[in-house]
Design an enzyme around this catalytic site. Structure first.
Site, PDB file in Angstrom:
ATOM      1  N   HIS A 137       4.453  -3.090  33.020  1.00 44.89           N
ATOM      2  CA  HIS A 137       5.639  -3.967  33.009  1.00 44.89           C
ATOM      3  C   HIS A 137       6.278  -3.931  31.611  1.00 44.89           C
ATOM      4  O   HIS A 137       6.190  -4.876  30.829  1.00 44.89           O
ATOM      5  CB  HIS A 137       5.183  -5.375  33.369  1.00 44.89           C
ATOM      6  CG  HIS A 137       6.257  -6.361  33.632  1.00 44.89           C
ATOM      7  ND1 HIS A 137       7.593  -6.092  33.502  1.00 44.89           N
ATOM      8  CD2 HIS A 137       6.174  -7.660  34.029  1.00 44.89           C
ATOM      9  CE1 HIS A 137       8.285  -7.181  33.794  1.00 44.89           C
ATOM     10  NE2 HIS A 137       7.438  -8.145  34.117  1.00 44.89           N
ATOM     11  N   GLU A 239       9.885  -0.532  34.382  1.00 42.37           N
ATOM     12  CA  GLU A 239       8.468  -0.482  34.712  1.00 42.37           C
ATOM     13  C   GLU A 239       8.131   0.748  35.541  1.00 42.37           C
ATOM     14  O   GLU A 239       8.778   1.004  36.559  1.00 42.37           O
ATOM     15  CB  GLU A 239       8.063  -1.724  35.499  1.00 42.37           C
ATOM     16  CG  GLU A 239       8.499  -3.035  34.867  1.00 42.37           C
ATOM     17  CD  GLU A 239       8.239  -4.215  35.783  1.00 42.37           C
ATOM     18  OE1 GLU A 239       7.169  -4.229  36.447  1.00 42.37           O
ATOM     19  OE2 GLU A 239       9.091  -5.110  35.851  1.00 42.37           O
TER      20      GLU A 239
END
Length: 267
Positions: A137, A239
């Site tokens: 992330h 991500e």
């Protein structure tokens, strides 16, 4: 860093990275004299809390796409350093209470000349098959979000989480950001580029089939206690993910996904 146990990794040309053992989370990547990742000034460094910024490891569940904790438990567990740039999380009683499987998760961080490579390996060390989702992330720092644009997703289909996963196809060659943005792009191109003014950052993925692009926008950022008003202008998350469909591992099998960031000062 911030009083939490972390490991500094030196790299070539004065580059460095900092990895928190809480969450096995990359907090900083300095390259070319610049910080390339965003870490919220309000980030919480406490047991059971996710750290806002850097590169949280999402495993074994992405978002709320499953019955477990949102984004899984890996980002709030304590990892162990297993070598230079290598960090490991294994199942224990607490993880099995949330997800009843035996696993080993390994994050490897490597610094090159103007580059950062993160590899995530998931191994099934139990006797039963399991399904999982995973993502890196990655919070990429920008000076001003309004000047940033992301290239490489033109023509790609997506699911828009701000509209309850309404499907769409991106028409723009260059993605710009205004307001809350939360899209999952399944089966995307393995190379993207984030540009801002005369700087660029190549984003390459292997093993991860999907891309997630996220920015909370002004209203949501102001409402998040570990972010705050106007902080959304300082980053965009790009991500590398395996999230659109779960990955299935048989006993003894492993899976690996890699994300590489390459700084391009000329844009």
């Amino acid at each position: 860093m911030n009083g939490a146990p972390s490991v500094r990794l030196p790299g070539p040309d004065g580059a460095s990275a900092q990895v928190s053992l809480h969450g096995g989370q990359l907090l900083s990547w300095i390259c070319g004299g610049r910080e390339r990742l965003y870490l919220s000034p309000r980030a919480r460094f406490a047991p059971g809390q996710a750290i806002r910024g850097g590169v949280p490891v999402i495993f074994p569940q992405f978002s709320d796409r499953g019955p477990g904790p949102r984004h899984g438990f890996a980002r709030v567990r304590e990892w162990a350093q297993a070598g230079a740039g290598r960090f490991v999380l294994r199942d224990d009683d607490a993880t099995r209470a949330l997800w009843p499987h035996r696993f080993e998760t390994e994050l490897t961080v490597a610094l090159g000349h103007g580059s950062l490579t993160m590899s995530l390996r998931i191994a099934n060390i139990g006797m039963d098959a399991f399904d999982f989702s995973a993502a890196l992330h990655t919070y990429l720092r920008v000076d001003e979000l309004a000047r940033a644009r992301l290239l490489g997703l033109g023509g790609c289909r997506y699911l828009d989480a701000t509209l309850r996963d309404e499907p769409g196809v991106q028409q723009e060659a260059e993605l710009r950001f205004a307001g809350e943005f939360d899209r999952l792009y399944p089966d995307t191109a393995p190379e993207l580029r984030l540009r801002e003014d005369d700087r660029g950052l190549d984003i390459q993925a292997r093993g991860f089939p999907d891309t997630v692009v996220w920015n909370p926008g002004e209203a949501l950022a102001a409402a998040l206690p570990d972010l705050g008003a106007c902080e959304h202008r300082c980053f965009v998350c790009v991500e590398a993910a395996a999230a659109a469909a779960p990955v299935r591992l048989q006993p003894g099998e492993s899976w690996q996904g890699t994300q590489t960031l390459i700084a391009r000062e000329s844009g």
